[in-house]
Design an enzyme around this catalytic site. Structure first.
Site, mmCIF file in Angstrom:
data_model
loop_
_atom_site.group_PDB
_atom_site.id
_atom_site.type_symbol
_atom_site.label_atom_id
_atom_site.label_comp_id
_atom_site.label_asym_id
_atom_site.label_seq_id
_atom_site.Cartn_x
_atom_site.Cartn_y
_atom_site.Cartn_z
ATOM 1 C CB SER A 1 -0.900 0.026 1.238
ATOM 2 O OG SER A 1 -1.725 -1.110 1.281
HETATM 3 N N1 SAH Z 1 -0.449 -5.482 3.968
HETATM 4 C C1 SAH Z 1 0.283 -5.694 2.730
HETATM 5 C C2 SAH Z 1 -0.543 -5.346 1.514
HETATM 6 C C3 SAH Z 1 -1.167 -6.554 1.013
HETATM 7 S S1 SAH Z 1 -2.041 -6.505 -0.535
HETATM 8 C C4 SAH Z 1 1.588 -4.948 2.751
HETATM 9 O O1 SAH Z 1 1.882 -4.257 3.701
HETATM 10 O O2 SAH Z 1 2.345 -5.120 1.784
HETATM 11 C C5 SAH Z 1 -3.312 -7.634 -0.083
HETATM 12 C C6 SAH Z 1 -2.870 -9.046 0.190
HETATM 13 O O3 SAH Z 1 -4.021 -9.784 0.567
HETATM 14 C C7 SAH Z 1 -2.275 -9.761 -1.010
HETATM 15 O O4 SAH Z 1 -1.004 -10.222 -0.661
HETATM 16 C C8 SAH Z 1 -3.237 -10.937 -1.247
HETATM 17 O O5 SAH Z 1 -2.583 -12.121 -1.684
HETATM 18 C C9 SAH Z 1 -3.842 -11.111 0.124
HETATM 19 N N2 SAH Z 1 -5.153 -11.782 0.150
HETATM 20 C C10 SAH Z 1 -6.168 -11.708 -0.747
HETATM 21 N N3 SAH Z 1 -7.208 -12.458 -0.349
HETATM 22 C C11 SAH Z 1 -6.853 -13.036 0.831
HETATM 23 C C12 SAH Z 1 -7.508 -13.912 1.750
HETATM 24 N N4 SAH Z 1 -8.740 -14.386 1.553
HETATM 25 N N5 SAH Z 1 -6.834 -14.265 2.868
HETATM 26 C C13 SAH Z 1 -5.569 -13.823 3.114
HETATM 27 N N6 SAH Z 1 -4.910 -12.994 2.289
HETATM 28 C C14 SAH Z 1 -5.542 -12.607 1.155
#
Ligand code: SAH
Length: 206
Positions: free
Chosen positions: A60
């Site tokens: 993000s």
């Molecule tokens: N917090 C992260 C941003 C993550 S982007 C950071 O600091 O970089 C969102 C993430 O959610 C992605 O890695 C994606 O693979 C994950 N995601 C999507 N659906 C999900 C689910 N049902 N359970 C766990 N993770 C999930």
């Protein structure tokens, strides 16, 4: 064009907007964000934007990480659940503040890379698990704070259940148009505040 520095991120993109929580500012001032972005993008680590880290994942924008952590009021000793580990950066911010962080990620490859980045950055208070975030992580509940960093269409009930009394859930809710939402638990009641429009990747069905 010269790439932005960590200090510019802090001064312009955080303090220059509405981020004033010292815990958040100090943590983001200490963490080397370039450890959490893919090698070729390392020089863009402090830009005021989200960056791709995989097919369905982004790290993000720094301001959004700061805003979510500030809204959650993460403090030393808190038990934090993060849904969507991605790069591991948001987890590192919480760990740097002194929280104990459990983070759940659907994509095993991202989970492995996040573990490596967190170890390299020196955060051993973060436990990354592969799993479906819709279910939360009941084994370690209840949590003082739950941060969801991908957008579900509706707030997953399991996450509400795993919130401790007076705990805070920060979650982007919606499809095309998402709203960053803060839910505070008061025993069996939940108070909901809608904060701002946001754009996260969808929380995928596990
Ligand atoms: N917090 C992260 C941003 C993550 S982007 C950071 O600091 O970089 C969102 C993430 O959610 C992605 O890695 C994606 O693979 C994950 N995601 C999507 N659906 C999900 C689910 N049902 N359970 C766990 N993770 C999930």
């Amino acid at each position: 064009m010269r790439s932005r520095t960590r200090q510019q991120m802090i001064d312009e993109d955080l303090l220059g907007r509405d981020i004033h929580d010292r815990y958040v500012i100090d943590a983001m001032g200490r963490i080397d964000r370039s450890l959490f972005v893919p090698g070729p993008l390392a020089s863009e680590a402090y830009e005021d934007q989200a960056l791709p880290i995989g097919p369905d994942a982004t790290i993000s924008q720094p301001y959004i990480v700061a805003l979510m952590t500030q809204l959650a009021r993460v403090r030393p000793g808190f038990r934090v659940l993060e849904v969507g580990t991605g790069s591991g950066y948001q987890a590192a911010v919480c760990a740097d503040i002194g929280a104990r962080v459990h983070s759940v990620e659907l994509d095993p490859d991202l989970a492995r890379r996040a573990r490596e980045a967190l170890a390299r950055a020196g955060y051993d208070q973060v436990y990354v698990q592969v799993g479906d975030g819709y279910a939360g992580l009941p084994d370690h509940a209840p949590y003082d704070v739950i941060l969801v960093t991908a957008a579900p269409l509706e707030v997953p009930p399991a996450l509400l259940e795993q919130l401790d009394d007076e705990g805070r859930l920060v979650v982007p809710v919606g499809g095309l148009h998402q709203v960053l939402t803060v839910i505070t638990r008061d025993q069996d009641d939940y108070e909901t505040r809608r904060i701002a429009p946001v754009a996260f990747v969808p929380l995928r069905p596990g």
